[in-house]
Scaffold this motif. Structure first.
Motif, PDB file in Angstrom:
ATOM      1  N   ILE A 225       0.687  -1.171   0.112  1.00  0.00           N
ATOM      2  CA  ILE A 225       0.043  -0.171  -0.115  1.00  0.00           C
ATOM      3  C   ILE A 225       0.801   1.239  -0.135  1.00  0.00           C
ATOM      4  CG2 ILE A 225      -1.829   1.330   1.302  1.00  0.00           C
ATOM      5  CD1 ILE A 225      -2.519  -1.441   2.364  1.00  0.00           C
ATOM      6  N   ALA A 226       1.996   1.284   0.810  1.00  0.00           N
ATOM      7  CA  ALA A 226       2.934   2.558   1.079  1.00  0.00           C
ATOM      8  C   ALA A 226       3.462   2.645  -0.526  1.00  0.00           C
ATOM      9  CB  ALA A 226       3.762   2.230   1.919  1.00  0.00           C
ATOM     10  N   GLU A 227       3.993   1.456  -1.031  1.00  0.00           N
ATOM     11  CA  GLU A 227       4.480   1.643  -2.398  1.00  0.00           C
ATOM     12  C   GLU A 227       3.458   2.464  -3.454  1.00  0.00           C
ATOM     13  OE1 GLU A 227       6.840  -1.346  -5.547  1.00  0.00           O
ATOM     14  OE2 GLU A 227       5.772  -2.137  -4.013  1.00  0.00           O
ATOM     15  N   ALA A 228       2.148   1.774  -3.387  1.00  0.00           N
ATOM     16  CA  ALA A 228       1.367   2.429  -4.438  1.00  0.00           C
ATOM     17  C   ALA A 228       0.987   3.800  -4.091  1.00  0.00           C
ATOM     18  CB  ALA A 228      -0.061   1.641  -4.128  1.00  0.00           C
ATOM     19  N   VAL A 229       1.092   4.255  -2.805  1.00  0.00           N
ATOM     20  CA  VAL A 229       1.007   5.613  -2.346  1.00  0.00           C
ATOM     21  C   VAL A 229       2.118   6.417  -2.649  1.00  0.00           C
ATOM     22  CG1 VAL A 229       0.208   7.326  -0.596  1.00  0.00           C
ATOM     23  CG2 VAL A 229      -1.260   5.044  -0.888  1.00  0.00           C
ATOM     24  N   GLY A 230       3.318   5.796  -2.490  1.00  0.00           N
ATOM     25  CA  GLY A 230       4.691   6.353  -2.517  1.00  0.00           C
ATOM     26  C   GLY A 230       4.656   7.419  -1.268  1.00  0.00           C
ATOM     27  N   ALA A 231       4.320   6.908  -0.021  1.00  0.00           N
ATOM     28  CA  ALA A 231       4.602   7.282   1.081  1.00  0.00           C
ATOM     29  C   ALA A 231       5.703   6.816   2.166  1.00  0.00           C
ATOM     30  CB  ALA A 231       3.162   7.448   1.728  1.00  0.00           C
ATOM     31  N   PRO A 232       6.337   7.400   2.721  1.00  0.00           N
ATOM     32  CA  PRO A 232       7.302   6.864   3.800  1.00  0.00           C
ATOM     33  C   PRO A 232       6.115   6.377   4.965  1.00  0.00           C
ATOM     34  CG  PRO A 232       7.092   9.207   4.354  1.00  0.00           C
ATOM     35  CD  PRO A 232       6.440   8.872   2.923  1.00  0.00           C
ATOM     36  N   VAL A 233       6.589   5.007   5.587  1.00  0.00           N
ATOM     37  CA  VAL A 233       5.883   4.571   6.645  1.00  0.00           C
ATOM     38  C   VAL A 233       6.935   3.811   7.618  1.00  0.00           C
ATOM     39  CG1 VAL A 233       3.938   4.018   5.226  1.00  0.00           C
ATOM     40  CG2 VAL A 233       5.773   2.215   5.417  1.00  0.00           C
ATOM     41  N   ILE A 234       6.145   3.480   8.817  1.00  0.00           N
ATOM     42  CA  ILE A 234       6.808   2.917   9.865  1.00  0.00           C
ATOM     43  C   ILE A 234       6.034   1.585  10.232  1.00  0.00           C
ATOM     44  CG2 ILE A 234       7.543   3.006  12.252  1.00  0.00           C
ATOM     45  CD1 ILE A 234       7.072   5.932  11.948  1.00  0.00           C
ATOM     46  N   VAL A 235       6.848   0.193  10.341  1.00  0.00           N
ATOM     47  CA  VAL A 235       6.423  -0.989  10.929  1.00  0.00           C
ATOM     48  C   VAL A 235       6.864  -0.913  12.285  1.00  0.00           C
ATOM     49  CG1 VAL A 235       6.567  -3.323  10.621  1.00  0.00           C
ATOM     50  CG2 VAL A 235       6.713  -2.166   8.613  1.00  0.00           C
ATOM     51  N   VAL A 236       5.834  -0.923  13.238  1.00  0.00           N
ATOM     52  CA  VAL A 236       5.998  -0.712  14.595  1.00  0.00           C
ATOM     53  C   VAL A 236       6.013  -2.234  15.479  1.00  0.00           C
ATOM     54  CG1 VAL A 236       4.597   1.428  14.806  1.00  0.00           C
ATOM     55  CG2 VAL A 236       3.599  -0.857  15.083  1.00  0.00           C
TER      56      VAL A 236
END
Length: 456
Positions: A225-236
């Motif tokens: 999903i992050a790849e599709a949006v092009g957004a930075p994310v965090i796996v907690v």
């Protein structure tokens, strides 16, 4: 304005260790170097290590969950934090079903205000995504909330992929970041139902019904999903080697993903779930404790700088609260304490065991969380102009972890009896000495910190 000179210590940063004196004036650091000329009160810290105040960006204080409320509120939780060298926590304000984000944030302000012994900030957990909630996001940023959490599991909290996609889109517009509790709800739910139907109701079934592939699949989906949006994310709270491998694969595809783990996933394993109920229930958390190979993989990831944070996921419950699941492990409140002993554990079993360096310890406990969560350079670094949040750490100390000597309210510590090396000697919060030689000397002096977008 009161001036203090910390003299003779070794200053630790992610970039190195050097002898340096630190001059504090009021709430700020005004000079860092050698041979500082001043009329300040001199505090001799010779032989000690100087860290920026530690940041724990993953706590749950005064949190209503599983038909109960966590044992630690902001009073006891932040006292525990201070005793562990933590000068700033980032707690999770949690939206309830039907609630607006602004109401959830206000609820957490009420919980924390005048009750916190360290500084505090809030993430926002979004559990009910609607158009009117979407319209509130800009206001969250204006109020200093720049990070948001989504859940792929838990009744009343779980969001679907489309909702997570839309939240990422909106948060990205404002320069914020989304973190996720990654577990496959459908598979875990079915495995738990089957376990109870068979009569397998003891805590040892907790990890069996949340196998590593349920984390790995959810991590992969979240990062897709992050790849599709092009957004930075965090796996907690990453707990498995399989989940870590998904992060590496996503990074190779260009996904900007950050990841945290916790001391329990580095130092404890699932054998503890085979103990009698009152003991094994203490360790029920989600994701669960894992296997030896997972622990080794996570330590190696820290050594390689492939993980970014070591937080605690402090979410404490008493044994009496845990007994709600005495006949059904799925009813045990999930969570453990941890904020008080994170630093000394990482020093004892990370630095002293040559798994990580002192510089990495500083990165994982101070600078990285400050940068990732928009606190830097006010927090997370010892430099001119930063808040005078400072930990004086005694590398020659030793001790043993006990709940009796701690400040939490749950009545036990998951690391009970564990021997430690090093120790927190003094803690300064914005220039004020709040912890000294084993005692909290100033309470309830914490303030809300309005955060900026992350420094990525």
């Amino acid at each position: 304005m009161k001036k203090i000179l910390l003299k003779g210590g070794k200053l630790v940063s992610p970039r190195g260790i050097k002898k340096a004196d630190i001059l504090i004036s009021g709430e700020k650091i005004v000079a860092v170097g050698r041979h500082i000329q001043t009329d300040a009160t001199v505090v001799n810290v010779g032989g000690k290590l100087i860290f920026p105040g530690f940041v724990d960006p993953h706590t749950h204080f005064d949190f209503e969950v599983s038909d109960t409320v966590t044992a630690d509120d902001f009073s006891s939780g932040t006292k525990s934090a201070v005793a562990g060298g933590v000068t700033t926590i980032v707690d999770f304000a949690a939206q309830k079903q039907g609630e607006m984000l602004s109401d959830a944030l206000n609820n957490w302000h009420v919980k924390a205000f005048a009750n916190s012994s360290c500084d505090y900030a809030f993430h926002m957990s979004i559990t009910d995504w609607r158009e009117d909630v979407k319209s509130e996001l800009e206001g969250m940023f204006e109020q200093g909330v720049t990070s948001f959490k989504v859940y792929m599991i838990y009744d009343g909290m779980e969001l679907n992929d489309r909702e997570i996609y839309e939240i990422m889109q909106e948060v990205k517009k404002h320069g914020g970041i989304v973190g996720c509790h990654c577990e496959n709800s459908g598979i875990i739910g079915k495995l738990r139902e089957e376990s109870i139907a068979r009569g397998d109701t003891a805590p040892e079934n907790h990890p069996k019904t949340r196998p590593d592939y349920t984390e790995a699949e959810a991590v992969r989906r979240f990062l897709t999903i992050a790849e599709a949006v092009g957004a930075p994310v965090i796996v907690v709270h990453l707990s498995t080697e399989a989940g870590y491998e998904e992060i590496l694969r996503a990074r190779q595809r260009g996904v900007k993903v950050y990841a945290e783990t916790c001391p329990q996933y580095l130092l404890l394993d699932e054998d503890l779930y085979r103990k009698p109920f009152d003991e094994s229930a203490k360790y029920i958390c989600s994701p669960p404790l894992r296997k030896m190979h997972d622990r080794k993989a996570l330590w190696q990831a820290l050594k390689n700088n492939s993980l970014n944070l070591v937080s605690t996921d402090h979410c404490s419950f008493t044994v009496d609260q845990k007994r709600a699941g005495a006949e059904d492990f799925t009813k045990i409140p999930n969570g453990m304490p941890g904020v008080e002993n994170r630093a000394v554990l990482m020093y004892s079993y990370g630095v002293k065991k040559n798994r990580i360096t002192l510089q990495q310890m500083c990165a994982y406990l101070s600078e990285n969380p400050a940068k990732l969560y928009g606190l830097y350079p006010q927090k997370g670094v010892v430099k001119v102009g930063s808040d005078a949040d400072i930990v004086v750490f005694d590398p020659h100390g030793s001790g043993r972890i006990t709940a009796a000597s701690g400040h939490g309210k749950c009545g036990y510590d998951p690391f009970e009896g564990v021997r430690t090396e090093g120790g927190i000697d003094m803690v300064y919060l914005r220039g004020k000495l709040i912890y000294n030689a084993g005692e909290i000397v100033l309470e309830n002096s914490g303030r809300y910190v309005s955060r900026k977008p992350p420094v990525l």
